[in-house]
Design a protein around this motif. Structure first.
Motif, PDB file in Angstrom:
ATOM      1  N   VAL A   1     -13.374  -7.584  -0.120  1.00 53.81           N
ATOM      2  CA  VAL A   1     -12.767  -6.266  -0.233  1.00 53.81           C
ATOM      3  C   VAL A   1     -11.846  -6.305  -1.441  1.00 53.81           C
ATOM      4  O   VAL A   1     -11.263  -7.337  -1.766  1.00 53.81           O
ATOM      5  N   PHE A   2     -11.745  -5.161  -2.106  1.00 49.28           N
ATOM      6  CA  PHE A   2     -11.011  -5.073  -3.365  1.00 49.28           C
ATOM      7  C   PHE A   2      -9.998  -3.935  -3.288  1.00 49.28           C
ATOM      8  O   PHE A   2     -10.150  -2.991  -2.521  1.00 49.28           O
ATOM      9  N   LEU A   3      -8.981  -4.049  -4.138  1.00 50.15           N
ATOM     10  CA  LEU A   3      -8.024  -2.958  -4.297  1.00 50.15           C
ATOM     11  C   LEU A   3      -7.764  -2.793  -5.786  1.00 50.15           C
ATOM     12  O   LEU A   3      -7.141  -3.652  -6.418  1.00 50.15           O
ATOM     13  N   GLN A   4      -8.283  -1.711  -6.338  1.00 46.09           N
ATOM     14  CA  GLN A   4      -8.012  -1.366  -7.733  1.00 46.09           C
ATOM     15  C   GLN A   4      -6.735  -0.552  -7.775  1.00 46.09           C
ATOM     16  O   GLN A   4      -6.650   0.499  -7.148  1.00 46.09           O
ATOM     17  N   MET A   5      -5.749  -1.046  -8.509  1.00 44.05           N
ATOM     18  CA  MET A   5      -4.443  -0.405  -8.571  1.00 44.05           C
ATOM     19  C   MET A   5      -4.192   0.070 -10.000  1.00 44.05           C
ATOM     20  O   MET A   5      -4.147  -0.757 -10.924  1.00 44.05           O
ATOM     21  N   ASN A   6      -4.037   1.359 -10.172  1.00 39.60           N
ATOM     22  CA  ASN A   6      -3.774   1.960 -11.473  1.00 39.60           C
ATOM     23  C   ASN A   6      -2.415   2.648 -11.469  1.00 39.60           C
ATOM     24  O   ASN A   6      -1.849   2.916 -10.407  1.00 39.60           O
ATOM     25  N   ALA A   7      -1.915   2.925 -12.656  1.00 43.16           N
ATOM     26  CA  ALA A   7      -0.642   3.635 -12.808  1.00 43.16           C
ATOM     27  C   ALA A   7       0.445   2.991 -11.962  1.00 43.16           C
ATOM     28  O   ALA A   7       1.171   3.669 -11.235  1.00 43.16           O
ATOM     29  N   LEU A   8       0.558   1.686 -12.076  1.00 45.97           N
ATOM     30  CA  LEU A   8       1.491   0.944 -11.220  1.00 45.97           C
ATOM     31  C   LEU A   8       2.937   1.299 -11.543  1.00 45.97           C
ATOM     32  O   LEU A   8       3.292   1.565 -12.706  1.00 45.97           O
ATOM     33  N   LYS A   9       3.749   1.283 -10.497  1.00 47.17           N
ATOM     34  CA  LYS A   9       5.165   1.615 -10.598  1.00 47.17           C
ATOM     35  C   LYS A   9       5.999   0.428 -10.115  1.00 47.17           C
ATOM     36  O   LYS A   9       5.513  -0.386  -9.318  1.00 47.17           O
ATOM     37  N   PRO A  10       7.250   0.348 -10.542  1.00 52.83           N
ATOM     38  CA  PRO A  10       8.100  -0.758 -10.052  1.00 52.83           C
ATOM     39  C   PRO A  10       8.168  -0.816  -8.528  1.00 52.83           C
ATOM     40  O   PRO A  10       8.250  -1.915  -7.957  1.00 52.83           O
ATOM     41  N   GLU A  11       8.105   0.345  -7.873  1.00 46.61           N
ATOM     42  CA  GLU A  11       8.173   0.356  -6.407  1.00 46.61           C
ATOM     43  C   GLU A  11       6.903  -0.162  -5.750  1.00 46.61           C
ATOM     44  O   GLU A  11       6.856  -0.303  -4.522  1.00 46.61           O
ATOM     45  N   ASP A  12       5.878  -0.459  -6.522  1.00 45.29           N
ATOM     46  CA  ASP A  12       4.679  -1.106  -5.979  1.00 45.29           C
ATOM     47  C   ASP A  12       4.854  -2.622  -5.873  1.00 45.29           C
ATOM     48  O   ASP A  12       3.970  -3.304  -5.330  1.00 45.29           O
ATOM     49  N   THR A  13       5.961  -3.144  -6.376  1.00 42.46           N
ATOM     50  CA  THR A  13       6.214  -4.578  -6.298  1.00 42.46           C
ATOM     51  C   THR A  13       6.291  -5.020  -4.843  1.00 42.46           C
ATOM     52  O   THR A  13       7.074  -4.483  -4.058  1.00 42.46           O
ATOM     53  N   ALA A  14       5.465  -5.991  -4.485  1.00 41.34           N
ATOM     54  CA  ALA A  14       5.370  -6.444  -3.093  1.00 41.34           C
ATOM     55  C   ALA A  14       4.385  -7.606  -3.016  1.00 41.34           C
ATOM     56  O   ALA A  14       3.655  -7.878  -3.979  1.00 41.34           O
ATOM     57  N   VAL A  15       4.347  -8.239  -1.858  1.00 45.22           N
ATOM     58  CA  VAL A  15       3.251  -9.141  -1.534  1.00 45.22           C
ATOM     59  C   VAL A  15       2.174  -8.312  -0.846  1.00 45.22           C
ATOM     60  O   VAL A  15       2.468  -7.570   0.092  1.00 45.22           O
ATOM     61  N   TYR A  16       0.957  -8.434  -1.330  1.00 44.24           N
ATOM     62  CA  TYR A  16      -0.158  -7.637  -0.821  1.00 44.24           C
ATOM     63  C   TYR A  16      -1.056  -8.504   0.056  1.00 44.24           C
ATOM     64  O   TYR A  16      -1.401  -9.642  -0.311  1.00 44.24           O
ATOM     65  N   TYR A  17      -1.430  -7.948   1.193  1.00 41.26           N
ATOM     66  CA  TYR A  17      -2.246  -8.649   2.176  1.00 41.26           C
ATOM     67  C   TYR A  17      -3.483  -7.832   2.526  1.00 41.26           C
ATOM     68  O   TYR A  17      -3.407  -6.609   2.632  1.00 41.26           O
ATOM     69  N   CYS A  18      -4.596  -8.505   2.728  1.00 45.43           N
ATOM     70  CA  CYS A  18      -5.733  -7.826   3.334  1.00 45.43           C
ATOM     71  C   CYS A  18      -5.773  -8.169   4.820  1.00 45.43           C
ATOM     72  O   CYS A  18      -5.185  -9.172   5.254  1.00 45.43           O
ATOM     73  N   ALA A  19      -6.447  -7.330   5.579  1.00 42.85           N
ATOM     74  CA  ALA A  19      -6.497  -7.512   7.026  1.00 42.85           C
ATOM     75  C   ALA A  19      -7.777  -6.901   7.569  1.00 42.85           C
ATOM     76  O   ALA A  19      -8.359  -5.993   6.958  1.00 42.85           O
TER      77      ALA A  19
END
Length: 124
Positions: free
Chosen positions: A79-97
């Motif tokens: 599974v994939f997550l394409q992230m565009n137009a990233l913002k500082p508030e997107d800063t995080a640890v990302y997990y799949c589930a």
């Protein structure tokens, strides 16, 4: 017992893009919906995107709608997550589930089997 391994995180400038990947092993990947969550420092883990077992339905939380795209490849158990137009508030640890849909909506309480996560930092 499913195992999930996320990758693709990193440091990116505001407005930039990243593509996260998650590979699953140990279970029948195509039997389940998949989702991405994230956890920022000092905050609770939050759901951001989900995709049904066959990719026919995708759902997003308001903060990422129209910027992020979730996709899956059942032949590769990924599974994939394409992230565009990233913002500082997107800063995080990302997990799949792994989890389920119910009545056409992701059943958030069903998602689990967390991987180790991948760090995304959006900063100039």
């Amino acid at each position: 017992q499913v195992q999930l391994v996320e990758s693709g995180g990193g440091l990116v400038q505001p407005g930039g893009s990243l593509r996260l990947s998650c590979v699953a092993s140990g279970d029948t990947f195509s039997n389940y919906a998949m989702a991405w969550f994230r956890q920022a420092p000092g905050k609770e883990r939050e759901w951001i995107a989900a995709i049904s077992w066959n990719g026919g339905r995708a759902d997003y939380s308001d903060p990422v709608e129209n910027r992020f795209t979730i996709a899956r490849d059942n032949a590769k158990n990924m599974v994939f997550l394409q992230m565009n137009a990233l913002k500082p508030e997107d800063t995080a640890v990302y997990y799949c589930a792994r989890g389920d849909y119910y009545l056409g909506r992701p059943l958030l309480s069903s998602f689990g089997s967390w991987g180790q996560g991948t760090q995304v930092t959006v900063s100039s």
